[in-house]
Design an enzyme around this catalytic site. Sequence first.
Site, PDB file in Angstrom:
ATOM      1  N   TYR A 144       0.849  -1.197   0.000  1.00 16.46           N
ATOM      2  CA  TYR A 144       0.000   0.000   0.000  1.00 16.46           C
ATOM      3  C   TYR A 144       0.887   1.251   0.000  1.00 16.46           C
ATOM      4  O   TYR A 144       0.745   2.124  -0.844  1.00 16.46           O
ATOM      5  CB  TYR A 144      -0.922  -0.025   1.235  1.00 16.46           C
ATOM      6  CG  TYR A 144      -1.574   1.305   1.543  1.00 16.46           C
ATOM      7  CD1 TYR A 144      -2.673   1.742   0.823  1.00 16.46           C
ATOM      8  CD2 TYR A 144      -1.081   2.141   2.549  1.00 16.46           C
ATOM      9  CE1 TYR A 144      -3.276   2.971   1.105  1.00 16.46           C
ATOM     10  CE2 TYR A 144      -1.668   3.358   2.842  1.00 16.46           C
ATOM     11  CZ  TYR A 144      -2.763   3.763   2.111  1.00 16.46           C
ATOM     12  OH  TYR A 144      -3.338   4.981   2.380  1.00 16.46           O
ATOM     13  N   LYS A 148       1.510   4.179  -2.783  1.00 14.75           N
ATOM     14  CA  LYS A 148       1.125   5.564  -2.475  1.00 14.75           C
ATOM     15  C   LYS A 148       2.299   6.500  -2.805  1.00 14.75           C
ATOM     16  O   LYS A 148       2.098   7.629  -3.231  1.00 14.75           O
ATOM     17  CB  LYS A 148       0.721   5.728  -0.997  1.00 14.75           C
ATOM     18  CG  LYS A 148      -0.579   5.083  -0.590  1.00 14.75           C
ATOM     19  CD  LYS A 148      -1.807   5.616  -1.294  1.00 14.75           C
ATOM     20  CE  LYS A 148      -2.326   6.933  -0.778  1.00 14.75           C
ATOM     21  NZ  LYS A 148      -3.611   7.324  -1.465  1.00 14.75           N
TER      22      LYS A 148
HETATM   23  N1  LIG Z   1      -8.044   6.115   6.239  1.00 13.08           N
HETATM   24  C1  LIG Z   1      -6.865   6.620   6.582  1.00 13.08           C
HETATM   25  O1  LIG Z   1      -6.470   6.622   7.755  1.00 13.08           O
HETATM   26  C2  LIG Z   1      -6.000   7.236   5.531  1.00 13.08           C
HETATM   27  C3  LIG Z   1      -6.382   7.229   4.200  1.00 13.08           C
HETATM   28  N2  LIG Z   1      -5.568   7.830   3.270  1.00 13.08           N
HETATM   29  C4  LIG Z   1      -5.982   7.871   1.867  1.00 13.08           C
HETATM   30  O2  LIG Z   1      -7.257   8.488   1.794  1.00 13.08           O
HETATM   31  C5  LIG Z   1      -7.982   8.004   0.671  1.00 13.08           C
HETATM   32  C6  LIG Z   1      -9.376   7.614   1.083  1.00 13.08           C
HETATM   33  O3  LIG Z   1      -9.298   6.586   2.049  1.00 13.08           O
HETATM   34  P1  LIG Z   1     -10.595   6.035   2.789  1.00 13.08           P
HETATM   35  O4  LIG Z   1     -11.726   6.956   2.567  1.00 13.08           O
HETATM   36  O5  LIG Z   1     -10.148   5.698   4.161  1.00 13.08           O
HETATM   37  O6  LIG Z   1     -10.831   4.667   2.001  1.00 13.08           O
HETATM   38  P2  LIG Z   1     -12.189   3.973   1.538  1.00 13.08           P
HETATM   39  O7  LIG Z   1     -11.847   2.562   1.249  1.00 13.08           O
HETATM   40  O8  LIG Z   1     -13.296   4.235   2.488  1.00 13.08           O
HETATM   41  O9  LIG Z   1     -12.520   4.716   0.171  1.00 13.08           O
HETATM   42  C7  LIG Z   1     -11.860   4.446  -1.032  1.00 13.08           C
HETATM   43  C8  LIG Z   1     -12.878   4.505  -2.153  1.00 13.08           C
HETATM   44  O10 LIG Z   1     -12.177   4.261  -3.386  1.00 13.08           O
HETATM   45  C9  LIG Z   1     -13.009   3.452  -4.193  1.00 13.08           C
HETATM   46  N3  LIG Z   1     -12.191   2.741  -5.182  1.00 13.08           N
HETATM   47  C10 LIG Z   1     -11.299   1.760  -4.926  1.00 13.08           C
HETATM   48  N4  LIG Z   1     -10.779   1.303  -6.086  1.00 13.08           N
HETATM   49  C11 LIG Z   1     -11.359   2.022  -7.074  1.00 13.08           C
HETATM   50  C12 LIG Z   1     -11.229   2.008  -8.490  1.00 13.08           C
HETATM   51  N5  LIG Z   1     -10.432   1.138  -9.112  1.00 13.08           N
HETATM   52  N6  LIG Z   1     -11.962   2.884  -9.222  1.00 13.08           N
HETATM   53  C13 LIG Z   1     -12.803   3.744  -8.600  1.00 13.08           C
HETATM   54  N7  LIG Z   1     -12.973   3.804  -7.266  1.00 13.08           N
HETATM   55  C14 LIG Z   1     -12.260   2.945  -6.508  1.00 13.08           C
HETATM   56  C15 LIG Z   1     -13.684   2.509  -3.222  1.00 13.08           C
HETATM   57  O11 LIG Z   1     -14.858   1.929  -3.777  1.00 13.08           O
HETATM   58  C16 LIG Z   1     -13.978   3.433  -2.062  1.00 13.08           C
HETATM   59  O12 LIG Z   1     -15.263   4.007  -2.156  1.00 13.08           O
HETATM   60  C17 LIG Z   1      -7.136   6.874   0.088  1.00 13.08           C
HETATM   61  O13 LIG Z   1      -6.413   7.372  -1.011  1.00 13.08           O
HETATM   62  C18 LIG Z   1      -6.175   6.514   1.207  1.00 13.08           C
HETATM   63  O14 LIG Z   1      -4.968   6.026   0.690  1.00 13.08           O
HETATM   64  C19 LIG Z   1      -4.425   8.457   3.624  1.00 13.08           C
HETATM   65  C20 LIG Z   1      -4.020   8.503   4.913  1.00 13.08           C
HETATM   66  C21 LIG Z   1      -4.770   7.879   5.982  1.00 13.08           C
HETATM   67  C1  LIG Z   2      -5.138  -3.934  16.494  1.00 13.91           C
HETATM   68  C2  LIG Z   2      -4.510  -2.677  17.014  1.00 13.91           C
HETATM   69  C3  LIG Z   2      -3.054  -2.845  17.357  1.00 13.91           C
HETATM   70  C4  LIG Z   2      -4.641  -1.499  16.091  1.00 13.91           C
HETATM   71  C5  LIG Z   2      -6.067  -1.139  15.702  1.00 13.91           C
HETATM   72  C6  LIG Z   2      -6.145   0.193  15.030  1.00 13.91           C
HETATM   73  C7  LIG Z   2      -5.591   0.180  13.617  1.00 13.91           C
HETATM   74  C8  LIG Z   2      -6.585  -0.558  12.738  1.00 13.91           C
HETATM   75  C9  LIG Z   2      -5.343   1.618  13.135  1.00 13.91           C
HETATM   76  C10 LIG Z   2      -4.325   2.344  14.022  1.00 13.91           C
HETATM   77  C11 LIG Z   2      -3.526   3.277  13.128  1.00 13.91           C
HETATM   78  C12 LIG Z   2      -4.299   3.261  11.824  1.00 13.91           C
HETATM   79  C13 LIG Z   2      -3.677   3.759  10.565  1.00 13.91           C
HETATM   80  C14 LIG Z   2      -4.111   3.272   9.335  1.00 13.91           C
HETATM   81  C15 LIG Z   2      -5.129   2.177   9.254  1.00 13.91           C
HETATM   82  C16 LIG Z   2      -5.804   1.821  10.587  1.00 13.91           C
HETATM   83  C17 LIG Z   2      -4.782   1.816  11.717  1.00 13.91           C
HETATM   84  C18 LIG Z   2      -3.670   0.807  11.441  1.00 13.91           C
HETATM   85  C19 LIG Z   2      -3.440   3.684   8.041  1.00 13.91           C
HETATM   86  C20 LIG Z   2      -2.481   2.559   7.673  1.00 13.91           C
HETATM   87  C21 LIG Z   2      -4.458   3.868   6.906  1.00 13.91           C
HETATM   88  C22 LIG Z   2      -3.809   4.271   5.608  1.00 13.91           C
HETATM   89  C23 LIG Z   2      -2.713   5.263   5.714  1.00 13.91           C
HETATM   90  O1  LIG Z   2      -2.388   5.895   4.741  1.00 13.91           O
HETATM   91  C24 LIG Z   2      -1.955   5.400   6.957  1.00 13.91           C
HETATM   92  C25 LIG Z   2      -2.755   5.052   8.195  1.00 13.91           C
HETATM   93  C26 LIG Z   2      -1.897   5.112   9.439  1.00 13.91           C
HETATM   94  C27 LIG Z   2      -2.679   4.842  10.683  1.00 13.91           C
END
Ligand SMILES: NC(=O)C1=CN([C@@H]2O[C@H](COP(=O)(O)OP(=O)(O)OC[C@H]3O[C@@H](n4cnc5c(N)ncnc54)[C@H](O)[C@@H]3O)[C@@H](O)[C@H]2O)C=CC1
Ligand SMILES: CC(C)CCC[C@@H](C)[C@H]1CC[C@H]2C3=C(CC[C@]12C)[C@@]1(C)CCC(=O)C[C@@H]1CC3
Length: 345
Positions: A144, A148
């Site tokens: 992942y 990215k």
């Molecule tokens: N959740 C987190 O803690 C973090 C997320 N990000 C980034 O933020 C963005 C959004 O993440 P979330 O909302 O958490 O994920 P999410 O999984 O809830 O949303 C991703 C969306 O992308 C869509 N998708 C996936 N593949 C696709 C494709 N081939 N064509 C069109 N749509 C597609 C999915 O259907 C989904 O609705 C991602 O780029 C992720 O890398 C970055 C840092 C932290």
């Molecule tokens: C089972 C426990 C040790 C941890 C449970 C919580 C975790 C699921 C989350 C804690 C930090 C989170 C995190 C992300 C996903 C969910 C956690 C691992 C990311 C990897 C999501 C995508 C990113 O780009 C970075 C995020 C960092 C923190």
Amino acid sequence: MATRVRPSSKRCAVIGGSGFLGRHLVERLVDRGYTVSVFDIRQAYELPGVTFHLGDLCDKQALLSALKEVSVVFHCASPAPGSDDRSLFQRVNVDGTRTVIQACLEAGVQKLVLTSSASVVFEGTDIKNGKEDLPYAKKPIDYYTATKIQQEKLVLEACSKEKGFLTVAIRPHGIFGPRDPQLVPILVDSARRGKMKFIIGDGSNLVDFTYVENVVHGHILAAEHLKADSPLCAQAYHITNDEPVRFWDFMSQVLVGLGYSAPRLHLPYALVYGLSLLLWLITLVLRPLVQIKPTFTPMRVALAGTHHYYSCARAKQDLGYRPPVSLQEAITRTVESYPHLRQGA
Ligand SMILES: NC(=O)C1=CN([C@@H]2O[C@H](COP(=O)(O)OP(=O)(O)OC[C@H]3O[C@@H](n4cnc5c(N)ncnc54)[C@H](O)[C@@H]3O)[C@@H](O)[C@H]2O)C=CC1
Ligand SMILES: CC(C)CCC[C@@H](C)[C@H]1CC[C@H]2C3=C(CC[C@]12C)[C@@]1(C)CCC(=O)C[C@@H]1CC3
């Protein structure tokens, strides 16, 4: 003579707009008077004024029909980090992002705002107040993260004032909030299976957890400040809550808020990390026979046992960013939004 319709600066598309972050972004954009098209492989909701285009971002023709007369594109689609599927990450995050850039150029899109991740510089060791000039991880911790990094490079390199196509990357970290399918559900599932009794390491490691509305705010500020003469072009910006918190205090607050016990016993970080690596190798070997999804992956253990917090000074200076929702308020709102995950529910 046919006149080309100039796209309105308030017409935008959100790729990945059915997802957790994407949907919050769409809702806020609508509140701010934008006309929004969502492009996603699935439709997760309906919202007045929002048009849905179902398709895969690797399909340029499908993208082109969604990007007609759009001036700003937010790209926040990605496979879930936990999917651990190398070819899927490569296809969507790298090849697909190339396709997104090409489609934007062909459709005359003026601005592309990418949701990157602060993890692009994380190698599994401490990062304290990391700035955007830290080098990309040489040994990314998983597929992942590796894709990215490539994705962010592609988007920033595509920025061209000559072509009238401007790009910027937002690097959030640890996004949480209502409807998050990852952090709180995984935590609660682990607690329900009796796996949240232990603190990995001494529990003093500081981490950024960022409320989803603050991340959305950073994206919209970036889109609105991105101009040919602005410092934003081809830059990356950390967007955080600007309140680093002890990883285990944050987890405990969420768990206790939902009626579960906080973890108390300590386990040495090196031991748990070593075990998670071993387990990961075993699942890799057994994959052709049986699919196992370990809770404690090496990535999660590294995130749970190290410092990883980032400076958002650059976003404050160039975007005027200030997190609108404090960490305490964000935790309260998040806990209240998951009544179905409460102990005993
Ligand atoms: N959740 C987190 O803690 C973090 C997320 N990000 C980034 O933020 C963005 C959004 O993440 P979330 O909302 O958490 O994920 P999410 O999984 O809830 O949303 C991703 C969306 O992308 C869509 N998708 C996936 N593949 C696709 C494709 N081939 N064509 C069109 N749509 C597609 C999915 O259907 C989904 O609705 C991602 O780029 C992720 O890398 C970055 C840092 C932290
Ligand atoms: C089972 C426990 C040790 C941890 C449970 C919580 C975790 C699921 C989350 C804690 C930090 C989170 C995190 C992300 C996903 C969910 C956690 C691992 C990311 C990897 C999501 C995508 C990113 O780009 C970075 C995020 C960092 C923190």
